[in-house]
Motif scaffolding. Structure first.
Motif, PDB file in Angstrom:
ATOM      1  N   HIS A 153      74.670 -91.055  19.113  1.00 36.83           N
ATOM      2  CA  HIS A 153      75.527 -90.904  20.289  1.00 36.83           C
ATOM      3  C   HIS A 153      76.600 -91.980  20.292  1.00 36.83           C
ATOM      4  O   HIS A 153      76.327 -93.139  20.032  1.00 36.83           O
ATOM      5  CB  HIS A 153      74.702 -91.002  21.569  1.00 36.83           C
ATOM      6  CG  HIS A 153      73.686 -89.912  21.697  1.00 36.83           C
ATOM      7  ND1 HIS A 153      74.010 -88.627  22.065  1.00 36.83           N
ATOM      8  CD2 HIS A 153      72.347 -89.913  21.495  1.00 36.83           C
ATOM      9  CE1 HIS A 153      72.915 -87.892  22.099  1.00 36.83           C
ATOM     10  NE2 HIS A 153      71.888 -88.652  21.748  1.00 36.83           N
ATOM     11  N   GLY A 155      80.200 -93.586  22.417  1.00 34.72           N
ATOM     12  CA  GLY A 155      80.957 -93.602  23.656  1.00 34.72           C
ATOM     13  C   GLY A 155      80.141 -94.081  24.841  1.00 34.72           C
ATOM     14  O   GLY A 155      78.984 -94.485  24.731  1.00 34.72           O
ATOM     15  N   TYR A 157      78.946 -93.054  28.781  1.00 32.14           N
ATOM     16  CA  TYR A 157      78.761 -91.931  29.690  1.00 32.14           C
ATOM     17  C   TYR A 157      78.109 -92.413  30.978  1.00 32.14           C
ATOM     18  O   TYR A 157      77.172 -93.208  30.953  1.00 32.14           O
ATOM     19  CB  TYR A 157      77.872 -90.861  29.046  1.00 32.14           C
ATOM     20  CG  TYR A 157      78.427 -90.300  27.757  1.00 32.14           C
ATOM     21  CD1 TYR A 157      79.320 -89.225  27.761  1.00 32.14           C
ATOM     22  CD2 TYR A 157      78.081 -90.866  26.525  1.00 32.14           C
ATOM     23  CE1 TYR A 157      79.843 -88.730  26.582  1.00 32.14           C
ATOM     24  CE2 TYR A 157      78.599 -90.375  25.342  1.00 32.14           C
ATOM     25  CZ  TYR A 157      79.475 -89.305  25.373  1.00 32.14           C
ATOM     26  OH  TYR A 157      79.998 -88.810  24.199  1.00 32.14           O
ATOM     27  N   PHE A 159      76.602 -91.176  34.947  1.00 29.43           N
ATOM     28  CA  PHE A 159      76.121 -90.087  35.792  1.00 29.43           C
ATOM     29  C   PHE A 159      75.890 -90.629  37.198  1.00 29.43           C
ATOM     30  O   PHE A 159      75.403 -91.752  37.359  1.00 29.43           O
ATOM     31  CB  PHE A 159      74.813 -89.508  35.237  1.00 29.43           C
ATOM     32  CG  PHE A 159      74.935 -88.956  33.848  1.00 29.43           C
ATOM     33  CD1 PHE A 159      75.227 -87.619  33.626  1.00 29.43           C
ATOM     34  CD2 PHE A 159      74.785 -89.799  32.752  1.00 29.43           C
ATOM     35  CE1 PHE A 159      75.349 -87.123  32.345  1.00 29.43           C
ATOM     36  CE2 PHE A 159      74.903 -89.310  31.461  1.00 29.43           C
ATOM     37  CZ  PHE A 159      75.188 -87.966  31.251  1.00 29.43           C
ATOM     38  N   THR A 179      74.412 -95.564  33.594  1.00 30.35           N
ATOM     39  CA  THR A 179      75.429 -95.544  32.533  1.00 30.35           C
ATOM     40  C   THR A 179      74.780 -95.716  31.166  1.00 30.35           C
ATOM     41  O   THR A 179      73.894 -96.553  30.997  1.00 30.35           O
ATOM     42  CB  THR A 179      76.447 -96.687  32.750  1.00 30.35           C
ATOM     43  OG1 THR A 179      76.898 -96.676  34.100  1.00 30.35           O
ATOM     44  CG2 THR A 179      77.628 -96.539  31.806  1.00 30.35           C
TER      45      THR A 179
END
Length: 203
Positions: A153, A155, A157, A159, A179
Motif C-alpha cells: 500500500h 500513500g 488515507y 477515514f 489515518t
C-alpha cells in the motif's frame, strides 16, 4: 535517547559524535520505552502495553476479574445526574488518565476512553463503573497492540465518521477518524464536537 531513521551510516556517525562528547553507550534496538514494548520480527514491529495493562489491573484490584467482551455498553446513556452518587474524583482521574495513555496503542478502547474522560470534572459512580468495565475488557485483551509492517500500500488515507446528537446532556455529536500511512495505522481519535449540529449533513 532514542535515535531512529533509515540511513544506518548517518546513525553511526551521529552515535560516534555523541559517544565522543558524552559518556554513553549503545543499548541496541529499542525494546521498551515509556511503558510500550517493541517486538520485532520479519513481519514488522509490534507495539503493545501488556505490562502497563497488568499494572492497571493490579492497582484497581481486578487482576483476577472476569473479562468482558466489549469496552463499553451499547447505548450506555452515561451523563451527569444531580441526584447520582459521586465517585472519588482523584481516583477516577488517575484511572482515566492511565487509560488515555494506554489508548496510544489501543484503537479498540478509543471511543470508551473518550466517553469516560468527559466526566473528569465531576465523576459519579456510574462513570467509575464504566471506567472499570474498560479495565475488565483489557483483562481479556492484554496481548493486543498495533503492528507496523512493510506492504504494497502506498500513500496516505484517512477515514472519518460521526454520529448525530448522541450526547444526552448537550446533544453534541461524536466524531471519529483514523489515518493510514503506507498501509499502517498511525493516528486515530474519538472526540465530542464543540458545537451542536443542526442536521446530520452538518455533522
Amino acid at each position: 535517547m532514542t535515535i531512529t531513521g533509515d540511513d544506518t551510516e548517518k546513525i553511526k556517525r551521529l552515535n560516534g559524535s555523541l559517544f565522543h562528547e558524552f559518556e554513553m553507550k549503545d543499548l541496541g534496538n529499542l525494546k521498551y520505552f515509556l511503558g510500550i514494548k517493541m517486538l520485532r520480527s520479519e513481519g514488522g514491529i509490534f507495539l503493545r502495553q501488556k505490562k502497563y495493562v497488568l499494572d492497571i489491573l493490579v492497582e484497581t484490584g481486578l487482576i483476577d476479574c472476569k473479562p468482558v467482551d466489549t469496552s463499553i455498553l451499547v447505548n450506555h446513556g452515561l451523563q451527569i445526574s444531580d441526584e447520582a452518587e459521586l465517585a472519588d474524583q482523584g481516583k477516577y482521574q488517575c484511572l482515566v488518565g492511565k487509560l488515555i495513555y494506554l489508548s496510544h496503542t489501543r484503537l479498540d478502547i478509543a471511543y470508551a476512553v473518550g466517553t469516560v474522560s468527559q466526566f473528569m470534572h465531576r465523576p459519579q459512580k456510574d462513570h467509575y463503573v464504566a471506567a472499570l468495565r474498560i479495565v475488565r475488557y483489557l483483562k481479556g485483551t492484554a496481548e493486543h497492540g498495533i503492528m507496523f509492517k512493510k506492504n504494497e500500500h502506498r500513500g496516505i488515507y484517512g477515514f472519518t465518521d460521526a454520529d448525530w446528537a448522541s450526547n444526552l446532556v448537550d446533544r453534541k455529536s461524536i466524531a471519529r477518524y483514523f489515518t493510514f500511512v503506507e498501509g499502517n495505522l498511525v493516528t486515530w481519535r474519538s472526540k465530542k464536537q464543540k458545537v451542536v449540529a443542526i442536521s446530520s449533513v452538518e455533522v
